[in-house]
Design a protein around this motif. Sequence first.
Motif, PDB file in Angstrom:
ATOM      1  N   ASP A  73      38.529 -12.191  64.218  1.00 44.62           N
ATOM      2  CA  ASP A  73      39.067 -13.658  64.194  1.00 44.62           C
ATOM      3  C   ASP A  73      37.888 -14.505  65.095  1.00 44.62           C
ATOM      4  O   ASP A  73      37.300 -14.052  65.967  1.00 44.62           O
ATOM      5  CB  ASP A  73      40.196 -13.854  64.909  1.00 44.62           C
ATOM      6  N   ILE A  74      37.350 -15.340  64.477  1.00 39.34           N
ATOM      7  CA  ILE A  74      36.537 -16.344  64.938  1.00 39.34           C
ATOM      8  C   ILE A  74      36.523 -16.560  66.314  1.00 39.34           C
ATOM      9  O   ILE A  74      35.577 -16.669  67.190  1.00 39.34           O
ATOM     10  CB  ILE A  74      35.907 -17.453  64.124  1.00 39.34           C
ATOM     11  N   GLU A 116      34.717 -15.832  71.835  1.00 41.49           N
ATOM     12  CA  GLU A 116      34.983 -15.656  73.340  1.00 41.49           C
ATOM     13  C   GLU A 116      34.069 -14.509  73.637  1.00 41.49           C
ATOM     14  O   GLU A 116      33.558 -14.480  74.735  1.00 41.49           O
ATOM     15  CB  GLU A 116      36.612 -14.918  73.279  1.00 41.49           C
ATOM     16  N   ARG A 117      33.830 -13.282  72.694  1.00 48.13           N
ATOM     17  CA  ARG A 117      33.169 -12.180  73.248  1.00 48.13           C
ATOM     18  C   ARG A 117      31.501 -12.763  73.339  1.00 48.13           C
ATOM     19  O   ARG A 117      31.074 -12.055  74.218  1.00 48.13           O
ATOM     20  CB  ARG A 117      33.065 -11.398  72.119  1.00 48.13           C
ATOM     21  N   ARG A 127      33.601 -23.768  67.274  1.00 52.71           N
ATOM     22  CA  ARG A 127      33.397 -24.198  65.815  1.00 52.71           C
ATOM     23  C   ARG A 127      31.919 -24.360  65.256  1.00 52.71           C
ATOM     24  O   ARG A 127      31.615 -24.144  64.037  1.00 52.71           O
ATOM     25  CB  ARG A 127      33.787 -25.730  66.315  1.00 52.71           C
ATOM     26  N   LYS A 128      30.922 -24.299  66.383  1.00 57.09           N
ATOM     27  CA  LYS A 128      29.512 -24.132  65.616  1.00 57.09           C
ATOM     28  C   LYS A 128      29.398 -22.985  65.317  1.00 57.09           C
ATOM     29  O   LYS A 128      28.779 -22.897  64.267  1.00 57.09           O
ATOM     30  CB  LYS A 128      28.708 -24.344  66.906  1.00 57.09           C
ATOM     31  N   LEU A 176      28.175 -18.920  60.737  1.00 58.33           N
ATOM     32  CA  LEU A 176      28.778 -17.848  59.966  1.00 58.33           C
ATOM     33  C   LEU A 176      29.119 -18.258  58.620  1.00 58.33           C
ATOM     34  O   LEU A 176      28.836 -17.459  57.486  1.00 58.33           O
ATOM     35  CB  LEU A 176      29.846 -17.277  60.680  1.00 58.33           C
ATOM     36  N   ARG A 177      29.839 -19.232  58.473  1.00 53.61           N
ATOM     37  CA  ARG A 177      30.233 -19.613  56.865  1.00 53.61           C
ATOM     38  C   ARG A 177      28.960 -19.912  56.092  1.00 53.61           C
ATOM     39  O   ARG A 177      29.113 -19.466  54.907  1.00 53.61           O
ATOM     40  CB  ARG A 177      31.119 -20.781  57.001  1.00 53.61           C
ATOM     41  N   HIS A 178      27.938 -20.336  56.499  1.00 52.06           N
ATOM     42  CA  HIS A 178      26.818 -20.495  55.832  1.00 52.06           C
ATOM     43  C   HIS A 178      26.331 -19.311  55.466  1.00 52.06           C
ATOM     44  O   HIS A 178      25.731 -19.243  54.276  1.00 52.06           O
ATOM     45  CB  HIS A 178      25.873 -21.615  56.689  1.00 52.06           C
ATOM     46  N   VAL A 179      26.066 -18.384  56.436  1.00 52.89           N
ATOM     47  CA  VAL A 179      25.332 -17.221  56.028  1.00 52.89           C
ATOM     48  C   VAL A 179      26.288 -16.371  54.790  1.00 52.89           C
ATOM     49  O   VAL A 179      25.731 -15.508  54.185  1.00 52.89           O
ATOM     50  CB  VAL A 179      25.017 -16.396  57.468  1.00 52.89           C
ATOM     51  N   VAL A 180      27.523 -16.422  55.296  1.00 57.65           N
ATOM     52  CA  VAL A 180      28.472 -15.789  54.357  1.00 57.65           C
ATOM     53  C   VAL A 180      28.090 -16.408  52.915  1.00 57.65           C
ATOM     54  O   VAL A 180      28.119 -15.595  51.794  1.00 57.65           O
ATOM     55  CB  VAL A 180      29.914 -16.003  54.708  1.00 57.65           C
ATOM     56  N   LYS A 181      27.865 -17.617  52.602  1.00 61.25           N
ATOM     57  CA  LYS A 181      27.667 -18.342  51.616  1.00 61.25           C
ATOM     58  C   LYS A 181      26.531 -17.847  50.849  1.00 61.25           C
ATOM     59  O   LYS A 181      26.182 -17.640  49.643  1.00 61.25           O
ATOM     60  CB  LYS A 181      27.365 -19.853  51.360  1.00 61.25           C
TER      61      LYS A 181
END
Length: 469
Positions: A116-117, A122-123, A129-130, A135-140
């Motif tokens: 979970d993001i 937290e880790r 949010r940033k 991460l979503r960009h690198v997933v794309k």
Amino acid sequence: MSEAISEISSLLETLTSSIDVFKSELARQQFSEPSLSASQPHPIDDPTYVPPPLMYEARRLAVSSLNQLRLLLESPLEAAINISMASGEIQGLRLAAEIELPEILDAATDPEEGEDIRVIAERTKTDQRKLEGILRHVVKKGWFRETKPGYFANNRRSNTLRKGRPGSYLIKISNDYVFNVHGKLPELMTHPDESFRMARDPTHTAWNIFANTDLPFFGANGWTEKNPTEAQKFALAMGSLGVASDSGVVYDFPWVELLKDKDAIIDLGGGQGTLSCSLATAYPEIKSFVVQDLPGLRESAEKFITSKSVSDRVKFEEQNFFEPNRRRGTGNYVFILQRVLHDWSVEDGTKILRQLRDCLVDSKSTLIIIDPLLSPAIFTSKAPSAKDSLSALKGKRHYQPVPPPPFIPQDFGDNWLTAHSVNISLIAMLNSFEHTYFSMSHMVELAGMKIKKVNATRGYVQVTEIEIS
Ligand SMILES: C[S@@+](CC[C@H](N)C(=O)[O-])C[C@H]1O[C@@H](n2cnc3c(N)ncnc32)[C@H](O)[C@@H]1O
């Protein structure tokens, strides 16, 4: 009048015939098909895996025809928009490697589902949010997977970003040099001082502008030699780049045959010794390797050689390649210059080669140069089909590249991008260039030698045999 050829259909034909061969080669080797939903590497992702020649060429053809098709289909404006922000991917990956994201995702309760993001943020003590946006960009872009909204998992590609793997060094280290220094290229090329702009020496480069120094990057009095930590970092990145070409160099050239009447392999300017260690691991019958480099490299080379468990056969030796080689007149050797000559001007390259020529005279020693020989980016509509070229390769164990099919550039376009990308980095950092066959041949001749044979490899370099003329 001859009928116009459909570029899309021709490229599609290349793509389908090469994919068919690639799939049948996977099946023949009892491999499953690679999957976009896998969190673990596929066996063919292991840098030490050497695909059979037919499979290697099929994959190369498939990737290059896909790239060409993409060029035909993509909107130019969208391409410009995406490339103008391409640094987002690089910096996103760098962040992922620095916060050790692959390891965090592995430790998830179910690594297939991922983490979970909120937990990842937290880790890593980062802004959730940033981080999610990055991460979503690198997933794309094909790194990591989003398995359900806000859950991220590893994928085949992200595995190379793990700590200690080649991809993590490349992303974390080369990026520092390459990204920042490339940023100064336009400034260099349009520098108001013409003597700076047109200079070809290693002290008037984009790197000199970036680092604000008059020191050359490399060399006995260079910046890396004065900053051993940087030299070691750079050697790690170079070694990681080497991993991509090592297997081809190791298996597509008859090393054992060549070593029959020789005492050792001398890997001059060998860095941390990646190639020597790969050769030593593959050929236990070759008993002696010497990695020669500047003193600043001793520590990292010895550490690397020990980590590969070959320190009984691979030794480090200090040697400035502009000076007479300490091995001259002491035996018969195979001298290797891998990714060295491209760092220097023709004048300096000739000086290095002359020192080696002195070692070859009156001995059985030989010289091997390992570098890519670049081709122009041209293509033609009239060329043998991929289907015919691939069927001629069936059952062949010795690697021979197929000719480029219609609309595929001479060195397979994006497929040989590494060599052209390194060329830009050389221009930016050292005012030097990757060679073509003709520029290499010219420099070798200036040093009183000639090219005997060029051997293709399953990688982005050629192995060129040199002899005294
Ligand atoms: C681009 S790296 C190539 C390293 C290695 N051969 C490889 O393929 O990964 C160039 C190497 O040349 C070495 N070098 C630079 N100047 C040198 C000199 N004057 N004498 C010996 N080695 C030198 C650098 O330390 C570096 O390890």
